[in-house]
Design a protein around this motif. Sequence first.
Motif, PDB file in Angstrom:
ATOM      1  N   LEU A 445      58.708  87.029 106.887  1.00 41.13           N
ATOM      2  CA  LEU A 445      58.386  87.423 108.488  1.00 41.13           C
ATOM      3  C   LEU A 445      59.771  87.482 109.252  1.00 41.13           C
ATOM      4  N   GLY A 446      60.737  86.827 108.612  1.00 42.10           N
ATOM      5  CA  GLY A 446      61.757  86.324 109.475  1.00 42.10           C
ATOM      6  C   GLY A 446      61.777  85.233 110.348  1.00 42.10           C
ATOM      7  N   LEU A 447      60.807  84.246 109.803  1.00 40.57           N
ATOM      8  CA  LEU A 447      60.848  83.049 110.479  1.00 40.57           C
ATOM      9  C   LEU A 447      61.839  81.991 110.271  1.00 40.57           C
ATOM     10  N   GLN A 448      62.334  80.927 111.293  1.00 39.68           N
ATOM     11  CA  GLN A 448      63.257  79.926 110.955  1.00 39.68           C
ATOM     12  C   GLN A 448      62.240  78.710 110.738  1.00 39.68           C
ATOM     13  N   SER A 449      62.540  77.961 109.503  1.00 39.40           N
ATOM     14  CA  SER A 449      61.780  76.856 109.284  1.00 39.40           C
ATOM     15  C   SER A 449      61.829  75.587 110.161  1.00 39.40           C
ATOM     16  N   SER A 450      63.211  75.620 110.494  1.00 43.93           N
ATOM     17  CA  SER A 450      63.801  74.570 111.168  1.00 43.93           C
ATOM     18  C   SER A 450      63.359  74.546 112.954  1.00 43.93           C
ATOM     19  N   ALA A 451      63.077  75.752 113.404  1.00 44.67           N
ATOM     20  CA  ALA A 451      62.875  76.031 114.843  1.00 44.67           C
ATOM     21  C   ALA A 451      61.547  75.445 115.373  1.00 44.67           C
ATOM     22  N   PHE A 452      61.602  75.437 116.469  1.00 43.60           N
ATOM     23  CA  PHE A 452      60.230  74.970 117.240  1.00 43.60           C
ATOM     24  C   PHE A 452      59.421  76.339 117.498  1.00 43.60           C
ATOM     25  N   SER A 453      58.288  76.313 117.316  1.00 41.28           N
ATOM     26  CA  SER A 453      57.481  77.649 117.220  1.00 41.28           C
ATOM     27  C   SER A 453      56.298  77.373 118.110  1.00 41.28           C
ATOM     28  N   ALA A 454      55.963  78.557 119.040  1.00 35.61           N
ATOM     29  CA  ALA A 454      54.592  78.609 119.803  1.00 35.61           C
ATOM     30  C   ALA A 454      54.148  79.997 119.595  1.00 35.61           C
ATOM     31  N   VAL A 455      52.804  80.077 119.876  1.00 34.56           N
ATOM     32  CA  VAL A 455      52.214  81.151 119.736  1.00 34.56           C
ATOM     33  C   VAL A 455      51.594  81.614 120.806  1.00 34.56           C
ATOM     34  N   LEU A 456      51.832  83.138 121.315  1.00 34.62           N
ATOM     35  CA  LEU A 456      50.998  83.828 122.579  1.00 34.62           C
ATOM     36  C   LEU A 456      49.761  84.616 121.847  1.00 34.62           C
ATOM     37  N   PHE A 457      48.678  84.604 122.470  1.00 40.93           N
ATOM     38  CA  PHE A 457      47.848  85.399 122.132  1.00 40.93           C
ATOM     39  C   PHE A 457      47.218  86.114 123.459  1.00 40.93           C
TER      40      PHE A 457
END
Length: 670
Positions: A445-457
């Motif tokens: 999916l092109g995600l970076q494992s070390s990054a901080f992630s947040a989801v918007l719905f």
Amino acid sequence: MGNIEKITQFLNDSCQLMSYQLWEKVNEDQFSLTLSYGIEERLSFSTNESATRTYDFNIEDKRLFILRIGNHQQLTVVEQQQLESLLQIHHLEKMLKKEQFIRKKMMESIREISAVNDLQSLLTKILENALSVIPVADFGVLWMYDEEEGALLPKAWVGGPGEDIQHMRMTIGEGIIGKTFLEKRSMLLTSYQDVLTESSSITVENMQHLLSAYTFEDLQSVISTPILVEEQALCVLIIYQKGQIPLLTVEDQQLLESFSDQVSIALMNARLFQHLKQQNELLRQRDHIHHTLMNLSLQNTGIQMIVNEIRRILQLRLVVIDLIDNSIFASPRHWFEESDYKRIFIIPDRPTFSKVETEEGMICCYIQPIVGVGQTLGMLLIEVEKQQLLPLHKMIIEQASAIFALEMIRKQSIVDSFYKKTHDLFREFIQCKDYLLLEKKGEELGLQSSAFSAVLFIQLPISPDLQGMNVQTHILIGEIRQIFQDKVAIIFGFDNKVTVVSQFQRQVDDLVKRTKQLQMNWQKMKYSALKIGIGSLYQGFENIAKSYHEAEKALSFLITRHRDGIMHYQDIGVNRLFIHQTQEELTSFVNEIFEPLANDKTKYPLLEETLLAYMAHNSSVGETAKQLHIHVNTLYQRLKKIEEKLNISFQNAEDMLKLQLACYLKGMVE
């Protein structure tokens, strides 16, 4: 048997009247004698005859008929009602005959418009037909503006004006005719004094010619109406009525306006005939241009190639802005940059000229909205001065906007397929429990494992127009990419919802700030309100599903509370306990507590206020009494009454929790 015969038979046989007169309204306060039996016909309507009895009959809220009978006779209520029905039928039949005559004259004029080649003869004939359906008018004149002389000249006249009238030259604003032409509105004058007042600006020379052409000693009323072609005044049609009293009415004014429309059609036909060759040439060029643009579209050459071809045809600089993904296609390349587009704050809903600020400075542009499936998909912007834009240019621009709409919708269909695939992959990702497989799907999916992630719905309002809603979803995604830029790791639309996974290299949360900017921009674009749920910022693939579910719960909170706007999961607080309770369920719970208190009509009418204050001050008797401005003993009496009404005890921990929840939720449901 005609209506008059039926009325006569009714009065003679059914009513057995020995003498009567039936008067019918002709105009204003004038009445004419329709029937007379046993009363001298020379007796006028205005005669105050004591030997007669009168009955008024109103039709369509107007006093149209008066029946005079012998004083020794009278009509019953039933007879009056029956007679009123007969008179109404008689009136309707007269109106129908009048309308049929008017329609006949209208049809004659319409046929003559296409049959008569001589414009002068045609205008005279239309004027004659107008006077025939307005019988109280004595004569009329048609005035036409002559650009060379800068004045209105008489082109046709009917009813008696002499030849001297053709020497008149009425300037704009001069007299009744000039004023009608200037103001582009019809005039009805019903007194000789009004006619004199409106005619006071006529020059001495024109007045001499007018008085030589016709005698105006007993002039009573005048109607003057402009004739417009493409919203521009070209002529004035005026009719005059002579006699003892004014007879021209508002209905006559409306009729004359109808005939003025026919003159307008005749003049329009003449203009169309003069420009026929020019139009034919324009159509030939249109076919050629349409064929060229369609070939480019069918060859799937892309928007940029079509933009280049349109510039070659127009020889003007232009740019196409795709609002779905905020992409720009300029010709020549780079004359219009992304920064220039951001300066255009208002997207027009119809073609318009506008000043646009660019890196080169202010330029004058013609902006054509690109519309498809009922939505504005983009803009076609052409650098051109207003006076330089030719009809051929507009035609090319309109055709081009339709081709661009097709290209954008085709591109949107391809993107929809990509979003569907992304949606399926993301669902597999958040449901995955195996960490190794989770990493593999995250990289896919092109995600970076070390990054901080947040989801918007994000949810858009559901609309029965599915295509229009789909377009809005694409435009929203384009706006999100514009604001979040490289922070967007995953984005896709599905149904009426958009899912965004944003990633940051460090735990600096400007997510809410960007989301507020998105909401503000969306409101500027005048689209329907958004509901946005935001999950918390976490590090690692395994926590993205957690942030997703938090965003889902935050959105669910907005939905159940029927609210729009932004809700961060962290800001829900204790409300997390009530996310899946509907507004109706929460209201019901609050009402169980407060309705018994609000309905108490005894000497404790303020029990609800007392309970709220008591809970707000953490069950402090002193602070509560101080706020309510009452004695402590009075407060104890109220608290005891509350315990009795609600069958609870302030010493019971479970009861106290229930009361605290009810007081807290009361502010939410109101």
